[in-house]
Design a protein around this motif. Structure first.
Motif, short mmCIF file in Angstrom:
data_model
loop_
_atom_site.label_atom_id
_atom_site.label_comp_id
_atom_site.label_asym_id
_atom_site.label_seq_id
_atom_site.Cartn_x
_atom_site.Cartn_y
_atom_site.Cartn_z
N TYR A 95 0.72 -1.17 0.16
CA TYR A 95 0.03 -0.08 -0.19
C TYR A 95 0.81 1.44 0.09
O TYR A 95 0.18 2.37 -0.13
CB TYR A 95 -0.97 0.17 1.40
N ASP A 108 -1.78 -3.53 10.91
CA ASP A 108 -2.28 -3.22 9.26
C ASP A 108 -3.18 -3.99 8.88
O ASP A 108 -4.30 -3.66 8.37
CB ASP A 108 -1.15 -3.60 8.11
N THR A 109 -3.23 -5.57 9.09
CA THR A 109 -4.48 -6.41 8.97
C THR A 109 -4.66 -7.62 9.79
O THR A 109 -3.84 -7.55 10.91
CB THR A 109 -4.30 -6.57 7.53
N ILE A 116 -0.01 -8.77 1.84
CA ILE A 116 0.32 -7.40 1.95
C ILE A 116 1.68 -6.96 2.12
O ILE A 116 2.56 -6.31 1.22
CB ILE A 116 -0.43 -6.55 2.97
N MET A 155 -7.44 -3.34 1.42
CA MET A 155 -6.26 -3.95 0.89
C MET A 155 -6.87 -5.31 0.57
O MET A 155 -6.01 -6.15 0.45
CB MET A 155 -5.26 -3.94 2.07
N LEU A 166 -7.85 2.64 2.86
CA LEU A 166 -6.31 2.86 2.04
C LEU A 166 -6.73 3.92 0.91
O LEU A 166 -7.59 4.12 0.61
CB LEU A 166 -6.56 1.37 1.07
N LEU A 187 -1.33 -2.01 -4.96
CA LEU A 187 -2.97 -1.90 -4.52
C LEU A 187 -3.52 -0.41 -5.38
O LEU A 187 -4.57 0.17 -4.66
CB LEU A 187 -3.02 -1.69 -3.27
N ALA A 242 -7.14 -0.50 -6.00
CA ALA A 242 -8.04 -1.31 -5.21
C ALA A 242 -9.17 -0.63 -4.98
O ALA A 242 -9.40 0.70 -5.06
CB ALA A 242 -7.14 -1.63 -3.66
#
Length: 314
Positions: free
Chosen positions: A54, A151-152, A160, A191, A220, A228, A231
């Protein structure tokens, strides 16, 4: 121990019930007029060896971002003074490093922290992975908080980033907490993750030995040249649900409505504040991404009937 099932049950409530529940938690712990304004400055830009898909500052991708060396202490103090004058109570500094190296540049960051604290502002930095000794030295310099996002979810994370593991991130959060610095940690939506991934990230944060003092929710901002960049945007009500769930899960933490606000209309932002968001980044730029102008934000807060910047609590 918090469980995914608990978070899923909250997130899946009828939207009106979820928002009202989050609003009540917010009212009991802080109040809706307490929205913290933070300023964010890139103190060292571009050339990062990480491959976060990203990020326009990654050296792995051909993006429009130019590399810039570490700013001077005087430059940072000037920016911090400007931020305070516009109502910011926390000044955040980000450097595009995988991890800071001990030596003159890290020492300069310590001086930056000291200068910001002299202005009676909270100081936060995000420098990548930290050792316990570096965290200790930042604490001694007066650092208020350290930002290091998960982040995730653990499941989605390898899609990612490959240059740093999920556990690397957790280890840095442990080092920060051990040093007595407040943790600022959240994530990025949009993402390619699922709604369950977002909830799993919140569960991991809630199960830290010391839960985060602030939880940034970033949308994002697709950057040209990154993997990305195409996205699709996330459904706005999914963002509202995530913020409300975070507010309920972290009743006394700041839930920061971070990157992506310039793509939200004012009604969407107000709904996020109603759902429990109580902090924003103030200023035209977030590191390398755009942000609503200070005048736009001032108009939004006036429309919401919020106090003038000098009257806001920290």
């Amino acid at each position: 121990m918090k469980t995914f099932a608990e978070f899923k049950a909250i997130y899946s409530l009828p939207l009106s019930e979820l928002i009202l529940r989050a609003a009540e938690v917010h009212k009991q712990n802080r109040g809706h007029s307490d929205i913290q304004r933070c300023a964010l400055l890139s103190i060292k830009t571009g050339g990062c060896p990480e491959d976060c898909k990203y990020c326009s500052q990654s050296a792995h991708y051909d993006t429009p971002v130019d590399r810039q060396p570490l700013l001077t202490v005087a430059e940072v103090r000037e920016k911090a003074e400007q931020a305070k004058a516009t109502g910011a109570s926390r000044f955040c500094m980000g450097a595009a490093w995988r991890a800071p190296k001990d030596g003159p540049e890290f020492d300069r960051v310590l001086e930056m922290v000291k200068e910001v604290r002299k202005l009676d502002m909270e100081a936060c930095v995000t420098l990548g992975m930290l050792s316990e000794d570096q965290a200790r030295r930042l604490k001694e310099a007066g650092l208020t908080a350290y930002n290091h996002n998960l982040d995730t979810s653990r499941r989605h994370y390898p899609e990612i980033i490959s240059t740093r593991t999920y556990d690397d991130r957790l280890e840095t959060l442990k080092a920060v907490s051990k040093a007595g610095i407040s943790v600022c940690s959240g994530g990025i939506v949009g993402m390619g993750e699922s709604e369950d991934d977002r909830l799993s990230m919140l569960v991991d944060l809630a199960n830290l030995e010391t839960p985060p003092e602030s939880v940034p929710i970033n949308c994002l901002m697709p950057q040209r040249g990154t993997p990305l960049e195409m996205a699709p945007s996330v459904d706005s009500l999914e963002i509202v649900r995530l913020i409300a769930t975070a507010r309920i899960a972290f009743p006394t933490s700041r839930v920061r409505l971070s990157a992506g606000r310039d793509r939200m209309n004012k009604e969407m932002q107000v709904l996020c504040f109603l759902a429990g968001a109580d902090s924003v980044f103030y200023g035209d730029k977030l590191l390398t991404a755009s942000n609503p102008s200070a005048s736009d934000d001032a108009a939004l807060f006036r429309a919401m009937g919020l106090p003038e910047p000098g009257a806001l609590t920290t």
